[in-house]
Scaffold this active site. Structure first.
Site, PDB file in Angstrom:
ATOM      1  N   SER A   1       0.816  -1.219   0.000  1.00 50.53           N
ATOM      2  CA  SER A   1       0.000   0.000   0.000  1.00 50.53           C
ATOM      3  C   SER A   1       0.847   1.264   0.000  1.00 50.53           C
ATOM      4  O   SER A   1       1.908   1.315   0.642  1.00 50.53           O
ATOM      5  CB  SER A   1      -0.873  -0.007   1.254  1.00 50.53           C
ATOM      6  OG  SER A   1      -1.376   1.275   1.502  1.00 50.53           O
TER       7      SER A   1
ATOM      8  N   GLU B   1       0.222   3.676   1.684  1.00 47.14           N
ATOM      9  CA  GLU B   1       0.269   4.137   3.077  1.00 47.14           C
ATOM     10  C   GLU B   1       1.666   3.915   3.673  1.00 47.14           C
ATOM     11  O   GLU B   1       2.033   4.580   4.632  1.00 47.14           O
ATOM     12  CB  GLU B   1      -0.758   3.380   3.922  1.00 47.14           C
ATOM     13  CG  GLU B   1      -2.160   3.924   3.845  1.00 47.14           C
ATOM     14  CD  GLU B   1      -2.335   5.260   4.557  1.00 47.14           C
ATOM     15  OE1 GLU B   1      -2.047   5.329   5.756  1.00 47.14           O
ATOM     16  OE2 GLU B   1      -2.742   6.225   3.914  1.00 47.14           O
TER      17      GLU B   1
ATOM     18  N   TYR C   1      -1.592   0.060  10.685  1.00 50.41           N
ATOM     19  CA  TYR C   1      -1.915  -0.561   9.391  1.00 50.41           C
ATOM     20  C   TYR C   1      -0.701  -0.483   8.454  1.00 50.41           C
ATOM     21  O   TYR C   1      -0.300  -1.475   7.848  1.00 50.41           O
ATOM     22  CB  TYR C   1      -3.120   0.155   8.775  1.00 50.41           C
ATOM     23  CG  TYR C   1      -3.358  -0.168   7.321  1.00 50.41           C
ATOM     24  CD1 TYR C   1      -4.049  -1.312   6.948  1.00 50.41           C
ATOM     25  CD2 TYR C   1      -2.859   0.664   6.317  1.00 50.41           C
ATOM     26  CE1 TYR C   1      -4.255  -1.613   5.598  1.00 50.41           C
ATOM     27  CE2 TYR C   1      -3.059   0.369   4.977  1.00 50.41           C
ATOM     28  CZ  TYR C   1      -3.757  -0.770   4.624  1.00 50.41           C
ATOM     29  OH  TYR C   1      -3.951  -1.067   3.297  1.00 50.41           O
TER      30      TYR C   1
HETATM   31  O1  G4F Z   1     -10.486   7.039   2.584  1.00 52.30           O
HETATM   32  P1  G4F Z   1      -9.493   6.905   3.655  1.00 52.30           P
HETATM   33  O2  G4F Z   1      -9.965   6.303   4.941  1.00 52.30           O
HETATM   34  O3  G4F Z   1      -8.269   6.127   3.030  1.00 52.30           O
HETATM   35  P2  G4F Z   1      -6.718   5.998   3.448  1.00 52.30           P
HETATM   36  O4  G4F Z   1      -6.516   6.166   4.903  1.00 52.30           O
HETATM   37  O5  G4F Z   1      -5.941   6.901   2.552  1.00 52.30           O
HETATM   38  O6  G4F Z   1      -6.409   4.479   3.112  1.00 52.30           O
HETATM   39  C1  G4F Z   1      -6.862   3.841   1.927  1.00 52.30           C
HETATM   40  O7  G4F Z   1      -5.873   3.889   0.935  1.00 52.30           O
HETATM   41  C2  G4F Z   1      -4.669   3.167   1.242  1.00 52.30           C
HETATM   42  C3  G4F Z   1      -3.737   3.314   0.042  1.00 52.30           C
HETATM   43  O8  G4F Z   1      -3.032   4.505   0.145  1.00 52.30           O
HETATM   44  C4  G4F Z   1      -4.988   1.721   1.518  1.00 52.30           C
HETATM   45  F1  G4F Z   1      -3.852   1.056   1.843  1.00 52.30           F
HETATM   46  C5  G4F Z   1      -5.974   1.625   2.660  1.00 52.30           C
HETATM   47  O9  G4F Z   1      -6.342   0.257   2.869  1.00 52.30           O
HETATM   48  C6  G4F Z   1      -7.219   2.403   2.276  1.00 52.30           C
HETATM   49  O10 G4F Z   1      -7.793   1.779   1.144  1.00 52.30           O
HETATM   50  O11 G4F Z   1      -8.893   8.359   4.031  1.00 52.30           O
HETATM   51  C7  G4F Z   1      -8.354   9.227   3.070  1.00 52.30           C
HETATM   52  C8  G4F Z   1      -8.065  10.591   3.686  1.00 52.30           C
HETATM   53  C9  G4F Z   1      -7.285  10.556   5.015  1.00 52.30           C
HETATM   54  O12 G4F Z   1      -6.287  11.539   4.978  1.00 52.30           O
HETATM   55  C10 G4F Z   1      -8.308  10.918   6.067  1.00 52.30           C
HETATM   56  O13 G4F Z   1      -7.781  11.592   7.201  1.00 52.30           O
HETATM   57  O14 G4F Z   1      -9.309  11.204   3.997  1.00 52.30           O
HETATM   58  C11 G4F Z   1      -9.218  11.832   5.269  1.00 52.30           C
HETATM   59  N1  G4F Z   1     -10.553  11.970   5.827  1.00 52.30           N
HETATM   60  C12 G4F Z   1     -11.159  13.145   6.121  1.00 52.30           C
HETATM   61  N2  G4F Z   1     -12.358  12.919   6.642  1.00 52.30           N
HETATM   62  C13 G4F Z   1     -11.383  10.959   6.151  1.00 52.30           C
HETATM   63  C14 G4F Z   1     -12.533  11.562   6.669  1.00 52.30           C
HETATM   64  N3  G4F Z   1     -11.260   9.621   6.045  1.00 52.30           N
HETATM   65  C15 G4F Z   1     -12.325   8.854   6.439  1.00 52.30           C
HETATM   66  N4  G4F Z   1     -12.227   7.514   6.302  1.00 52.30           N
HETATM   67  N5  G4F Z   1     -13.452   9.404   6.966  1.00 52.30           N
HETATM   68  C16 G4F Z   1     -13.606  10.753   7.117  1.00 52.30           C
HETATM   69  O15 G4F Z   1     -14.645  11.235   7.593  1.00 52.30           O
END
Ligand code: G4F
Length: 335
Positions: A123, A125, A147
């Site tokens: 990933s 990440e 993770y």
């Molecule tokens: O959609 P996210 O939760 O994805 P994240 O953490 O980037 O991880 C995903 O991508 C990775 C690959 O780079 C994978 F390995 C992993 O399994 C997954 O598929 O969050 C994306 C961004 C973060 O910066 C987070 O802080 O969105 C920001 N965010 C802002 N508000 C939020 C929110 N994330 C989530 N989940 N929920 C919110 O309300």
């Protein structure tokens, strides 16, 4: 007929990959945990074409048994805990599935199916607090969550087994990839689903965390093609898979709400409780190696992706509303 084993078949990527492999004429085995309560909605349209096998990344014996019995030509290890915030709640379990689980699978393969080709879902990440931009295969890792730490372990053990035992084992370092099958807890789907709810009068507000973090978002259907391509090469290697564009969470919000003719500022509230203990501020992938060697490139643009997800959520919600109001729809759904 070639046989492929997919761990994590019920997830977003597992379902897209299963479709691709079935289309290419593979016999597809999908590994599911005996105790799993995960919804199988994403693969219900494929169920009669798949062979479901019971196994668990926590249980070495089950993995050895599956590989011994089926001798797959290819293994795609997509299983694990994929929601980053959950890894702070369950760091040890995350390490067991997402980290040590990879070793269990590789070790089973080494002993009973050493000619099998192996794909590990690494990933972006892992780049975390990035050391350079854009990120490529040679960029050092600086993981920022349990993770990402577990993924870094899974990545290096795959490289190590390739180098130690001459296994054909590849890592795809995939940047964020989304689509209508994305879980509702991830930010993209949370945005498109809630925006569609607001449009239909079913919600009034969208609460989000950090709007300024930047991600390289692509379409999951494009990304699974890269997984398959990696295992068709003469030599096993690792590849970054990303679109080469980065956008803030806010840009994603703006495009989704604009598409629905809504003013996002009226509906979006920032909730500090949704901030992470340690954030990954900026991800941007350089997929030059994948483009050059695999001939891979994404087909869906960022804007098309957002629109596709909004359209799918609108259609889903309208269907759910119709089922609720139409008693025959309700009966049909239960049946
Ligand atoms: O959609 P996210 O939760 O994805 P994240 O953490 O980037 O991880 C995903 O991508 C990775 C690959 O780079 C994978 F390995 C992993 O399994 C997954 O598929 O969050 C994306 C961004 C973060 O910066 C987070 O802080 O969105 C920001 N965010 C802002 N508000 C939020 C929110 N994330 C989530 N989940 N929920 C919110 O309300």
């Amino acid at each position: 007929m070639r046989t492929a084993l997919i761990t994590g078949i019920t997830g977003q990527d597992g379902s897209h990959l299963a479709e691709l492999l079935l289309h290419k004429g593979y016999r597809v085995l999908g590994m599911i945990r005996h105790t799993s309560t995960t919804s199988q909605n994403r693969i219900k349209h494929l169920r009669d074409q798949l062979t479901i096998v019971e196994g668990d990344l926590l249980d070495q014996t089950s993995l050895t048994r599956i590989l011994e019995l089926h001798q797959p030509d290819e293994i795609y290890n997509l299983a694990g805990m994929s929601f980053v915030p959950a890894s702070w709640q369950q760091p040890v379990l995350t390490a067991e599935f997402t980290g040590l689980g990879v070793t269990r699978l590789l070790d089973a393969m080494r002993h009973v199916a050493p000619k099998t080709r192996f794909y590990q879902a690494s990933s972006s990440e892992m780049f975390g607090k990035v050391r350079e931009t854009p990120q490529r295969e040679t960029t050092p890792f600086h993981p920022r969550s349990p993770y990402a730490v577990a993924k870094a372990y899974g990545h290096y053990i795959t490289v190590n087994y390739r180098e130690s035992y001459d296994l054909f084992a590849c890592c795809g370092i995939l940047f964020n990839h989304e689509g209508p099958r994305r879980g509702l807890e991830f930010v993209t789907r949370k945005i498109t689903h809630t925006a569609a709810q607001i449009k239909l009068g079913l919600a009034e507000e969208l609460r989000l965390g950090n709007l300024q973090s930047k991600r390289d978002w692509g379409f999951a259907g494009d990304f699974v093609r890269a997984m398959w391509l990696m295992l068709q090469q003469p030599k096993a290697d690792d590849y970054v898979i990303g679109t080469g564009e980065t956008h803030t969470v806010q840009e994603f919000v703006e495009i989704a709400f604009d598409y629905l003719d809504l003013d996002w500022k009226r509906y979006v509230a920032v909730d500090p409780q949704l901030y992470r203990p340690a954030e990954v501020d900026l991800l941007l992938g350089d997929a030059t190696k994948a483009r050059t060697i695999l001939g891979w490139q994404p087909e869906v643009t960022f804007r098309e992706l957002v629109h596709m997800m909004v359209d799918a959520d609108l259609a889903l919600l309208r269907q759910q509303l119709q089922n609720k109001h139409d008693p025959r729809g309700k009966v049909a759904k239960v049946a």
